[in-house]
Design a protein around this motif. Structure first.
Motif, mmCIF file in Angstrom:
data_model
loop_
_atom_site.group_PDB
_atom_site.id
_atom_site.type_symbol
_atom_site.label_atom_id
_atom_site.label_comp_id
_atom_site.label_asym_id
_atom_site.label_seq_id
_atom_site.Cartn_x
_atom_site.Cartn_y
_atom_site.Cartn_z
ATOM 1 N N HIS A 165 0.778 -1.289 0.020
ATOM 2 C CA HIS A 165 0.197 -0.038 0.054
ATOM 3 C C HIS A 165 0.775 1.353 -0.064
ATOM 4 O O HIS A 165 0.388 2.219 -0.107
ATOM 5 C CB HIS A 165 -0.995 0.197 1.257
ATOM 6 C CG HIS A 165 -0.306 0.055 2.469
ATOM 7 N ND1 HIS A 165 0.213 -0.827 3.230
ATOM 8 C CD2 HIS A 165 0.063 1.183 3.005
ATOM 9 C CE1 HIS A 165 0.823 -0.355 4.358
ATOM 10 N NE2 HIS A 165 0.529 0.830 4.332
ATOM 11 N N GLN A 166 2.231 1.226 0.231
ATOM 12 C CA GLN A 166 3.126 2.161 0.298
ATOM 13 C C GLN A 166 3.657 2.697 -1.102
ATOM 14 O O GLN A 166 4.389 3.465 -1.208
ATOM 15 C CB GLN A 166 4.031 2.170 1.224
ATOM 16 C CG GLN A 166 3.677 2.310 2.526
ATOM 17 C CD GLN A 166 4.997 1.582 3.753
ATOM 18 O OE1 GLN A 166 5.607 0.544 3.530
ATOM 19 N NE2 GLN A 166 4.922 2.211 4.656
ATOM 20 N N LEU A 167 3.314 1.848 -1.972
ATOM 21 C CA LEU A 167 3.861 1.722 -3.279
ATOM 22 C C LEU A 167 2.778 2.272 -4.337
ATOM 23 O O LEU A 167 1.529 1.903 -4.158
ATOM 24 C CB LEU A 167 4.534 0.630 -3.818
ATOM 25 C CG LEU A 167 5.722 0.077 -3.163
ATOM 26 C CD1 LEU A 167 6.192 -1.495 -3.334
ATOM 27 C CD2 LEU A 167 6.866 1.238 -2.891
ATOM 28 N N SER A 168 3.061 2.830 -5.392
ATOM 29 C CA SER A 168 2.203 3.262 -6.434
ATOM 30 C C SER A 168 1.685 1.975 -7.405
ATOM 31 O O SER A 168 2.566 0.834 -7.337
ATOM 32 C CB SER A 168 3.135 4.248 -7.480
ATOM 33 O OG SER A 168 4.019 3.833 -8.195
ATOM 34 N N GLU A 169 0.528 2.326 -8.209
ATOM 35 C CA GLU A 169 0.405 0.911 -8.770
ATOM 36 C C GLU A 169 1.150 0.396 -9.967
ATOM 37 O O GLU A 169 1.429 -0.757 -9.899
ATOM 38 C CB GLU A 169 -1.069 1.437 -9.600
ATOM 39 C CG GLU A 169 -1.975 0.148 -10.001
ATOM 40 C CD GLU A 169 -2.632 -0.601 -8.991
ATOM 41 O OE1 GLU A 169 -3.038 -1.815 -9.139
ATOM 42 O OE2 GLU A 169 -2.447 -0.084 -7.832
ATOM 43 N N GLY A 170 1.919 1.546 -10.640
ATOM 44 C CA GLY A 170 2.909 0.963 -11.338
ATOM 45 C C GLY A 170 4.262 0.343 -10.913
ATOM 46 O O GLY A 170 4.457 -0.592 -11.469
ATOM 47 N N VAL A 171 4.672 0.480 -9.584
ATOM 48 C CA VAL A 171 5.739 -0.132 -9.059
ATOM 49 C C VAL A 171 5.141 -1.325 -8.561
ATOM 50 O O VAL A 171 5.953 -2.388 -8.634
ATOM 51 C CB VAL A 171 6.030 0.829 -7.968
ATOM 52 C CG1 VAL A 171 7.044 0.052 -7.023
ATOM 53 C CG2 VAL A 171 6.875 2.135 -8.200
ATOM 54 N N CYS A 172 3.994 -1.622 -8.109
ATOM 55 C CA CYS A 172 3.337 -2.755 -7.542
ATOM 56 C C CYS A 172 3.275 -3.760 -9.050
ATOM 57 O O CYS A 172 3.635 -4.869 -8.765
ATOM 58 C CB CYS A 172 2.175 -2.721 -7.008
ATOM 59 S SG CYS A 172 1.962 -2.028 -5.239
ATOM 60 N N GLN A 173 3.065 -3.345 -9.931
ATOM 61 C CA GLN A 173 2.911 -4.217 -11.249
ATOM 62 C C GLN A 173 4.378 -4.380 -11.656
ATOM 63 O O GLN A 173 4.319 -5.648 -11.768
ATOM 64 C CB GLN A 173 2.327 -3.250 -12.427
ATOM 65 C CG GLN A 173 2.138 -4.019 -13.601
ATOM 66 C CD GLN A 173 0.944 -5.000 -13.415
ATOM 67 O OE1 GLN A 173 1.103 -6.189 -12.945
ATOM 68 N NE2 GLN A 173 -0.196 -4.861 -13.868
ATOM 69 N N LYS A 174 5.266 -3.633 -11.397
ATOM 70 C CA LYS A 174 6.793 -4.117 -11.611
ATOM 71 C C LYS A 174 7.392 -5.182 -10.802
ATOM 72 O O LYS A 174 7.832 -6.131 -11.033
ATOM 73 C CB LYS A 174 7.703 -3.103 -11.624
ATOM 74 C CG LYS A 174 7.456 -1.774 -12.913
ATOM 75 C CD LYS A 174 8.646 -0.848 -12.832
ATOM 76 C CE LYS A 174 8.146 0.246 -13.805
ATOM 77 N NZ LYS A 174 9.275 1.458 -13.780
ATOM 78 N N VAL A 175 6.788 -5.187 -9.335
ATOM 79 C CA VAL A 175 7.074 -5.907 -8.561
ATOM 80 C C VAL A 175 6.328 -7.354 -8.804
ATOM 81 O O VAL A 175 7.072 -8.661 -8.644
ATOM 82 C CB VAL A 175 6.649 -5.795 -7.228
ATOM 83 C CG1 VAL A 175 6.636 -6.882 -6.317
ATOM 84 C CG2 VAL A 175 7.404 -4.513 -6.581
ATOM 85 N N MET A 176 5.096 -7.401 -9.244
ATOM 86 C CA MET A 176 4.523 -8.691 -9.659
ATOM 87 C C MET A 176 5.327 -9.261 -11.067
ATOM 88 O O MET A 176 5.345 -10.483 -11.107
ATOM 89 C CB MET A 176 3.147 -8.415 -10.028
ATOM 90 C CG MET A 176 2.152 -8.318 -9.036
ATOM 91 S SD MET A 176 0.454 -8.947 -9.272
ATOM 92 C CE MET A 176 0.531 -10.556 -9.447
ATOM 93 N N ILE A 177 5.535 -8.470 -11.922
ATOM 94 C CA ILE A 177 6.400 -8.840 -12.988
ATOM 95 C C ILE A 177 7.692 -9.575 -12.591
ATOM 96 O O ILE A 177 8.321 -10.719 -13.062
ATOM 97 C CB ILE A 177 6.713 -7.842 -14.075
ATOM 98 C CG1 ILE A 177 5.387 -7.280 -14.693
ATOM 99 C CG2 ILE A 177 7.837 -8.187 -15.314
ATOM 100 C CD1 ILE A 177 5.565 -6.194 -15.616
#
Length: 336
Positions: A165-177
């Motif tokens: 929840h502390q990260l932006s949606e774009g960074v979370c997407q990169k983490v999932m990748i």
């Protein structure tokens, strides 16, 4: 050579109104090492097809298929335990809305570490450790940083110590990748990987996926409702409407000689920057709305919205295949 071969996949779901067929004889053929776009409007059944491939369906689903092979493995004959063993190693998925799928109670470092391979860790990083002579940094930490750098995250220390929840949606997407590519899977399924993102972040995600395909020869199945963005990086495309695959072929076949009216409608929605549009000109849209799952029309499901529909369209059209270009339509668009 086909990495994923699915023929006549059907999904029936038990509801309060009875059994509803949400996916009707969908076929998908993905070439090894290619980028394949599965394109359709929201609610067309793209995510249902992906979940059926992964085996992530509920007990009220009935999944049937004439053929569902990943390489030489028959996915339809695998038990739930055997199916879980190939998840992450053979197939990985990048889910839509990543912040909803990441564990909100654990930091990013813990979540990435949980998906790392355990047996080959020391072998892979023994050479790196001997060169840099930083024994206090574990090989797992190095691999996690390497994964984050691959997906374009530079401030890895700050990201690893954050909760989702502390990260932006774009960074979370990169983490999932990063979690999806940790085990170098043969196939990655990306479900709407750029939803609700700004244009710059969308371009970064698509460039990253394209780079994974080019450098690692990773096969990609990209699920999207954005025809323009997905077609730009796809080698092959399959159009889905209301649970039916209506047309499939190579990029050249779809863009240059579309045979199905739904594909033609999707092509018309693309904006050509070289053309001059009148002020406040109305952009093209397909008339009508996509029906709900409990009010699906019989026969060709595009019939009520199709400009070429005739009385015979109440019957399901047969699949026509010409030089690898397949389509389902009683009145296909004839080539000039």
């Amino acid at each position: 050579m086909a990495l994923l071969d699915i023929r006549n996949l059907s999904i029936d779901i038990d509801t309060a109104q009875g059994k509803i067929r949400v996916i009707d004889k969908a076929s998908l053929n993905i070439v090894d090492g290619s980028i394949h776009g599965l394109i359709g409007e929201s609610g067309s059944g793209k995510t249902l097809i992906a979940k059926a491939i992964l085996g992530l369906h509920n007990s009220n689903w009935t999944v049937t298929a004439d053929r569902m092979f990943l390489g030489k493995t028959d996915l339809s004959k695998l038990s739930q335990k055997e199916r879980r063993q190939i998840l992450g190693t053979e197939i990985s998925m990048i889910f839509q809305e990543p912040s909803s799928y990441l564990d909100p109670s654990q930091k990013i470092h813990t979540q990435i570490e949980s998906v790392l391979p355990k047996k080959t860790m020391q072998q892979r990083f023994r050479r790196i450790l001997s060169k840099i002579k930083r024994v206090h940094i574990s090989s797992r930490r190095l691999q996690i940083k390497e994964l984050l750098h691959k997906v374009g995250i530079q401030n890895d220390v700050a990201v690893l110590n954050c909760y989702p929840h502390q990260l932006s949606e774009g960074v979370c997407q990169k983490v999932m990748i990063a979690m999806a590519i940790a085990n170098n899977p043969r196939l990655i399924i990306a479900d709407e990987p750029t939803t609700s993102m700004e244009a710059v972040t969308q371009s970064q995600i698509f460039r990253l996926l394209y780079k994974l395909n080019q450098l690692n020869n990773t096969t990609l199945l990209i699920l999207s409702n954005n025809f323009a963005n997905t077609s730009g990086i796809s080698d092959y495309m399959t159009l889905v409407y209301c649970g039916q695959t209506v047309e499939s072929g190579s990029y050249k076949q779809i863009m240059g000689s579309a045979m199905h009216p739904y594909t033609q409608a999707m092509l018309k929605t693309m904006i050509n920057n070289e053309e001059i549009y009148e002020h406040k000109a109305q952009l093209y849209t397909l008339p009508g709305n996509i029906p709900s799952s409990n009010q699906l029309p019989i026969g060709c499901r595009l019939g009520p919205r199709c400009p070429r529909a005739q009385r015979i369209c109440v019957k399901n059209p047969t699949l026509t295949i010409k030089k690898g270009h397949s389509f389902r339509c009683h009145y296909p668009i004839k080539l000039s």
